[in-house]
Write a protein that holds these residues in place. Structure first.
Motif, PDB file in Angstrom:
ATOM      1  N   UNK A 111      47.843  28.308  40.023  1.00 60.44           N
ATOM      2  CA  UNK A 111      48.820  27.108  40.221  1.00 60.44           C
ATOM      3  C   UNK A 111      50.358  27.753  40.134  1.00 60.44           C
ATOM      4  N   UNK A 112      50.507  28.721  39.105  1.00 58.47           N
ATOM      5  CA  UNK A 112      51.918  29.066  38.811  1.00 58.47           C
ATOM      6  C   UNK A 112      52.515  30.280  39.868  1.00 58.47           C
ATOM      7  N   UNK A 113      51.387  30.908  40.317  1.00 55.01           N
ATOM      8  CA  UNK A 113      51.695  31.823  41.493  1.00 55.01           C
ATOM      9  C   UNK A 113      52.062  31.121  42.774  1.00 55.01           C
ATOM     10  N   UNK A 175      50.130  39.441  43.766  1.00 54.45           N
ATOM     11  CA  UNK A 175      49.506  38.279  44.602  1.00 54.45           C
ATOM     12  C   UNK A 175      50.525  37.255  45.013  1.00 54.45           C
ATOM     13  N   UNK A 176      51.603  37.102  44.125  1.00 52.87           N
ATOM     14  CA  UNK A 176      52.499  36.408  44.602  1.00 52.87           C
ATOM     15  C   UNK A 176      53.379  36.679  45.884  1.00 52.87           C
ATOM     16  N   UNK A 177      53.469  37.759  46.081  1.00 49.95           N
ATOM     17  CA  UNK A 177      54.099  38.400  47.384  1.00 49.95           C
ATOM     18  C   UNK A 177      53.158  37.962  48.747  1.00 49.95           C
ATOM     19  N   UNK A 178      51.841  38.310  48.437  1.00 51.82           N
ATOM     20  CA  UNK A 178      50.945  37.875  49.588  1.00 51.82           C
ATOM     21  C   UNK A 178      50.647  36.474  49.779  1.00 51.82           C
ATOM     22  N   UNK A 179      51.172  35.640  48.802  1.00 50.58           N
ATOM     23  CA  UNK A 179      51.101  34.159  49.102  1.00 50.58           C
ATOM     24  C   UNK A 179      52.445  33.882  49.531  1.00 50.58           C
ATOM     25  N   UNK A 180      53.332  34.254  49.064  1.00 50.63           N
ATOM     26  CA  UNK A 180      54.587  34.006  49.650  1.00 50.63           C
ATOM     27  C   UNK A 180      54.857  34.140  51.309  1.00 50.63           C
ATOM     28  N   UNK A 181      54.327  35.564  51.546  1.00 51.57           N
ATOM     29  CA  UNK A 181      54.381  35.923  53.141  1.00 51.57           C
ATOM     30  C   UNK A 181      53.463  34.938  53.709  1.00 51.57           C
ATOM     31  N   UNK A 310      49.892  39.548  54.558  1.00 46.57           N
ATOM     32  CA  UNK A 310      50.499  40.941  54.038  1.00 46.57           C
ATOM     33  C   UNK A 310      51.365  41.437  55.364  1.00 46.57           C
ATOM     34  N   UNK A 311      51.018  40.927  56.602  1.00 52.44           N
ATOM     35  CA  UNK A 311      51.706  41.649  57.891  1.00 52.44           C
ATOM     36  C   UNK A 311      53.291  41.367  57.881  1.00 52.44           C
ATOM     37  N   UNK A 312      53.631  40.169  57.606  1.00 52.98           N
ATOM     38  CA  UNK A 312      55.002  39.591  58.022  1.00 52.98           C
ATOM     39  C   UNK A 312      55.644  39.018  56.532  1.00 52.98           C
TER      40      UNK A 312
END
Length: 313
Positions: A111-113, A175-181, A310-312
């Motif tokens: 949830x927080x991520x 994990x946050x970076x992957x979800x953000x992307x 993770x690609x973009x």
């Protein structure tokens, strides 16, 4: 001279062989002996990986007589080891602690991520989002260390609390970076259409973004769940009460440290307890199998979830 059909033209056999010879080795079809060698190597790898798992499971069900005889693979089975473990209560309490830790920790972390990732994916709309993103990325390269972390946990009064295993690692920067992307790859037109229809940020996030992000959320949930289930080192630092130990610490105590499992000590006028080897293998099975059961249900999301996120960026 023999010929073969290639597209709409007939090419001589020697030309076809010459073209194959001009190709790089990895583009030519492998020969029969190469395919056989690959099959043999893969078979040996599979046997090497599966045999320890099958042996542990089989030995946990081995009858006392065969376990004491030291057989390589038992043929007679019994449930005495699991009966002793569940009657003792220590392993059962460890399983309950790990189950609570995994369920609550995974839900809160996800949830927080996801909320942080959604906010940082709107860098043009959220003031200071880039600065916060840099601070989050910095945590991947710099850490305070064990002693400052312990003093911080102690200052917050979280020693001997399962919350000490959740709050410090509530959000994983990776994990946050992957979800953000993944969020950044969602169609911007869809978000704009929802805003034109009068949807607020929370409604867009909960009813549009999250339903479209099931693949990446499922993968991240598995990552978090495996991490919480396998929590060991932090539990060893912050949890002194044996009643609050997760299953991995219990496993270390009974399998590596040699602590006697309750119910495994012979008692007068009682049937002999199961051998220690079967009890240890049963504890390993109970600590390993639950996460293996969850993995197949989420495996189909791996490629779509991780690669798309993770690609973009």
């Amino acid at each position: 001279m023999s010929t073969v059909t290639a597209g709409t033209k007939a090419l001589p056999q020697t030309v076809r062989r010459r073209r194959k010879a001009d190709l790089p080795p990895w583009l030519n079809p492998p020969s029969l002996w190469v395919r056989a060698l690959k099959a043999l190597v893969i078979t040996l790898i599979v046997i090497t990986m599966l045999y320890p798992l099958v042996y542990v499971i089989a030995m946990s069900f081995a009858s006392p007589a065969q376990a004491r005889s030291g057989v390589v693979f038992p043929t007679e089975y019994s449930l005495d080891s699991y009966r002793v473990i569940f009657e003792g209560g220590t392993v059962t309490q460890g399983l309950r602690n790990s189950l609570w830790l995994t369920v609550v920790g995974t839900a809160l972390s996800l949830a927080f991520t996801s909320m942080l990732a959604w906010g940082l994916s709107r860098t043009k709309e959220v003031p200071g989002a880039k600065a916060v993103l840099i601070m989050v990325l910095a945590t991947m390269f710099f850490s305070a260390g064990i002693i400052p972390n312990y003093l911080l946990i102690k200052a917050f009064g979280l020693i001997d609390s399962l919350w000490s295993l959740i709050i410090p690692g509530l959000i994983s920067a990776f994990n946050m970076i992957v979800i953000r992307n993944f969020f950044m790859n969602l169609p911007a037109e869809l978000i704009e259409a929802a805003r034109i229809d009068g949807a607020g940020e929370w409604r867009i996030f909960l009813q549009i973004v999250l339903p479209l992000s099931k693949p990446v959320l499922a993968v991240m949930a598995l990552f978090y769940a495996v991490g919480y289930w396998n929590t060991y080192f932090n539990a060893l630092l912050y949890i002194n009460d044996a009643e609050r130990w997760p299953i991995q610490v219990v496993l270390q105590q009974y399998v590596l440290a040699g602590v006697t499992i309750p119910g495994s000590v012979p008692v007068a006028d009682q049937p002999p307890p199961p051998p220690g080897i079967t009890l240890q293998m049963a504890v390993i099975v109970l600590a390993t199998v639950p996460i293996l059961i969850v993995y197949p249900f989420l495996q189909r999301y791996f490629t779509k979830g991780v690669l798309t996120g993770a690609i973009k960026g």
